[in-house]
Design a protein around this motif. Structure first.
Motif, mmCIF file in Angstrom:
data_model
loop_
_atom_site.group_PDB
_atom_site.id
_atom_site.type_symbol
_atom_site.label_atom_id
_atom_site.label_comp_id
_atom_site.label_asym_id
_atom_site.label_seq_id
_atom_site.Cartn_x
_atom_site.Cartn_y
_atom_site.Cartn_z
ATOM 1 N N LEU A 24 0.621 -1.106 0.023
ATOM 2 C CA LEU A 24 0.012 -0.056 -0.054
ATOM 3 C C LEU A 24 0.971 1.256 -0.103
ATOM 4 O O LEU A 24 1.287 1.940 1.217
ATOM 5 C CB LEU A 24 -0.884 0.012 1.150
ATOM 6 C CG LEU A 24 -2.210 0.513 1.063
ATOM 7 C CD1 LEU A 24 -3.376 0.114 1.933
ATOM 8 C CD2 LEU A 24 -2.121 2.249 1.072
ATOM 9 N N PRO A 25 1.164 1.939 -1.259
ATOM 10 C CA PRO A 25 2.343 2.793 -1.393
ATOM 11 C C PRO A 25 1.753 3.987 -0.630
ATOM 12 O O PRO A 25 0.569 4.440 -0.350
ATOM 13 C CB PRO A 25 2.119 2.847 -2.745
ATOM 14 C CG PRO A 25 1.816 1.720 -3.474
ATOM 15 C CD PRO A 25 0.815 1.371 -2.574
ATOM 16 N N GLY A 26 2.883 4.840 0.290
ATOM 17 C CA GLY A 26 2.588 6.248 0.290
ATOM 18 C C GLY A 26 3.579 7.163 0.174
ATOM 19 O O GLY A 26 4.381 7.132 -0.853
ATOM 20 N N ILE A 27 3.533 8.391 0.665
ATOM 21 C CA ILE A 27 4.279 9.324 0.304
ATOM 22 C C ILE A 27 5.675 9.304 1.013
ATOM 23 O O ILE A 27 5.910 8.879 2.000
ATOM 24 C CB ILE A 27 3.708 10.853 0.820
ATOM 25 C CG1 ILE A 27 4.175 12.086 0.287
ATOM 26 C CG2 ILE A 27 3.539 10.772 2.281
ATOM 27 C CD1 ILE A 27 3.499 13.099 0.053
ATOM 28 N N ARG A 28 6.544 9.719 0.543
ATOM 29 C CA ARG A 28 8.114 9.803 0.946
ATOM 30 C C ARG A 28 8.091 10.756 2.257
ATOM 31 O O ARG A 28 7.540 11.632 2.172
ATOM 32 C CB ARG A 28 9.168 10.253 0.230
ATOM 33 C CG ARG A 28 9.582 9.073 -1.151
ATOM 34 C CD ARG A 28 10.780 9.351 -1.433
ATOM 35 N NE ARG A 28 11.445 8.297 -2.484
ATOM 36 C CZ ARG A 28 11.670 8.286 -3.286
ATOM 37 N NH1 ARG A 28 11.673 9.237 -4.141
ATOM 38 N NH2 ARG A 28 12.037 6.941 -4.050
ATOM 39 N N ARG A 29 8.906 10.275 3.272
ATOM 40 C CA ARG A 29 9.112 11.224 4.431
ATOM 41 C C ARG A 29 9.921 12.451 4.009
ATOM 42 O O ARG A 29 9.987 13.152 5.141
ATOM 43 C CB ARG A 29 9.290 10.254 5.639
ATOM 44 C CG ARG A 29 8.384 9.362 5.916
ATOM 45 C CD ARG A 29 8.909 8.219 6.911
ATOM 46 N NE ARG A 29 9.758 7.224 6.058
ATOM 47 C CZ ARG A 29 10.102 6.060 6.227
ATOM 48 N NH1 ARG A 29 9.619 5.598 7.426
ATOM 49 N NH2 ARG A 29 10.795 5.243 5.629
ATOM 50 N N GLY A 30 10.866 12.222 3.023
ATOM 51 C CA GLY A 30 11.680 13.214 2.849
ATOM 52 C C GLY A 30 12.684 12.839 1.607
ATOM 53 O O GLY A 30 12.389 11.787 1.017
ATOM 54 N N PRO A 31 13.372 13.738 1.055
ATOM 55 C CA PRO A 31 14.225 13.518 -0.283
ATOM 56 C C PRO A 31 15.053 12.255 -0.390
ATOM 57 O O PRO A 31 15.191 11.659 -1.294
ATOM 58 C CB PRO A 31 14.588 14.760 -0.413
ATOM 59 C CG PRO A 31 14.815 15.606 0.774
ATOM 60 C CD PRO A 31 13.578 14.913 1.539
ATOM 61 N N ASP A 32 15.502 12.157 1.022
ATOM 62 C CA ASP A 32 16.534 10.876 1.244
ATOM 63 C C ASP A 32 15.854 9.429 1.313
ATOM 64 O O ASP A 32 16.719 8.497 1.444
ATOM 65 C CB ASP A 32 17.443 11.400 1.966
ATOM 66 C CG ASP A 32 18.386 12.468 1.611
ATOM 67 O OD1 ASP A 32 18.488 12.641 0.424
ATOM 68 O OD2 ASP A 32 18.777 12.991 2.418
ATOM 69 N N ASP A 33 14.657 9.636 1.474
ATOM 70 C CA ASP A 33 13.836 8.296 1.787
ATOM 71 C C ASP A 33 13.696 7.346 0.698
ATOM 72 O O ASP A 33 13.249 7.341 -0.428
ATOM 73 C CB ASP A 33 12.521 8.668 2.325
ATOM 74 C CG ASP A 33 11.684 7.372 2.888
ATOM 75 O OD1 ASP A 33 12.400 6.372 3.028
ATOM 76 O OD2 ASP A 33 10.349 7.785 3.137
ATOM 77 N N THR A 34 14.754 6.030 0.912
ATOM 78 C CA THR A 34 14.821 4.991 -0.129
ATOM 79 C C THR A 34 13.625 4.074 0.170
ATOM 80 O O THR A 34 13.270 3.171 -0.806
ATOM 81 C CB THR A 34 15.966 4.511 -0.208
ATOM 82 O OG1 THR A 34 16.558 4.065 0.995
ATOM 83 C CG2 THR A 34 17.136 5.672 -0.850
ATOM 84 N N THR A 35 13.405 3.735 1.311
ATOM 85 C CA THR A 35 12.358 2.577 1.598
ATOM 86 C C THR A 35 11.024 2.920 1.105
ATOM 87 O O THR A 35 10.373 1.808 0.679
ATOM 88 C CB THR A 35 12.335 2.267 3.353
ATOM 89 O OG1 THR A 35 12.113 3.389 3.894
ATOM 90 C CG2 THR A 35 13.708 1.900 3.618
ATOM 91 N N ILE A 36 10.553 4.310 1.153
ATOM 92 C CA ILE A 36 9.155 4.529 0.663
ATOM 93 C C ILE A 36 9.416 5.128 -0.702
ATOM 94 O O ILE A 36 10.212 5.914 -0.902
ATOM 95 C CB ILE A 36 8.446 5.654 1.442
ATOM 96 C CG1 ILE A 36 8.558 5.432 3.075
ATOM 97 C CG2 ILE A 36 7.193 5.911 1.171
ATOM 98 C CD1 ILE A 36 7.771 3.800 3.378
ATOM 99 N N ALA A 37 8.676 4.476 -1.647
ATOM 100 C CA ALA A 37 9.227 4.733 -3.048
ATOM 101 C C ALA A 37 8.275 5.943 -3.599
ATOM 102 O O ALA A 37 8.610 6.746 -4.493
ATOM 103 C CB ALA A 37 8.611 3.534 -3.985
ATOM 104 N N GLY A 38 7.355 6.556 -2.629
ATOM 105 C CA GLY A 38 6.771 7.761 -3.108
ATOM 106 C C GLY A 38 5.628 7.675 -4.225
ATOM 107 O O GLY A 38 5.565 8.603 -5.064
#
Length: 189
Positions: A24-38
């Motif tokens: 269930l995709p979500g929004i990135r927590r920040g520009p360096d977040d690699t675990t959340i695909a955004g």
């Protein structure tokens, strides 16, 4: 941090977050977040508490999460090799897969006939449960804290006394007429 729970930078946490975000995709927590695909502009399974739910002993999967993570990263290494993707040692293999490849791998792991299907489907269901029902926290607390899944569904806030009631029918009309012998408590006579 509770004892025994890996920190946010651990291989386990990062891999499980990437798995939950694939479900269930979500929004990135920040520009360096690699675990959340955004892949979404809204909160997904991770922000809804998927890891908290997976780490709740009542799920029955808590003690095996490390093995699931190891197995998922082994599958990611194999998948990357088949797709000629280069992986580094800096991040967990599953986290390094592009979102489309994460999705392809999860699709393969949950496909009919895959020998581990039941495990991956179970983890996916828990990720959905965290979003759809906030199964890891009480509903009034989840609503008060603006739980993303319950908010997205328009889940009504509890009344002043903390009880959840539905003042209107969900379809805007009664589904059936009451039987004439129904008591005031709603029981059949």
């Amino acid at each position: 941090m509770p004892q025994g729970i890996p920190d946010a930078a651990s291989v386990e946490t990062r891999t499980l977050e990437a798995f939950a975000d694939t479900i269930l995709p979500g929004i990135r927590r920040g520009p360096d977040d690699t675990t959340i695909a955004g892949r979404s502009h809204d909160a997904g399974a991770v922000e809804a508490g998927a890891l908290e739910l997976l780490r709740t002993p009542a799920t029955g999967v808590t003690s095996g999460l490390g093995e699931f993570v190891d197995l998922l990263n082994d599958h990611a290494r194999h998948h990357a090799a088949l797709c000629s993707l280069d992986l580094t040692e800096e991040e967990p293999p599953f986290v390094q897969l592009p979102f489309e490849e994460r999705t392809a791998l999860v699709r393969a792991l949950t496909a009919p006939g895959h020998p581990e299907k039941e495990f991956w489907v179970m983890l996916a269901l828990f990720c959905n449960m965290a979003y759809d029902s906030a199964a890891h926290i009480s509903t009034p607390v989840a609503i008060a804290n603006g739980h993303p899944g319950l908010s997205a569904m328009g889940f009504a806030a509890p009344d002043e006394d903390g009880l959840l009631r539905f003042k209107e029918y969900s379809y805007g009309r009664p589904l059936a007429r009451l039987h004439p012998d129904t008591t005031s408590s709603g029981s059949p006579a």
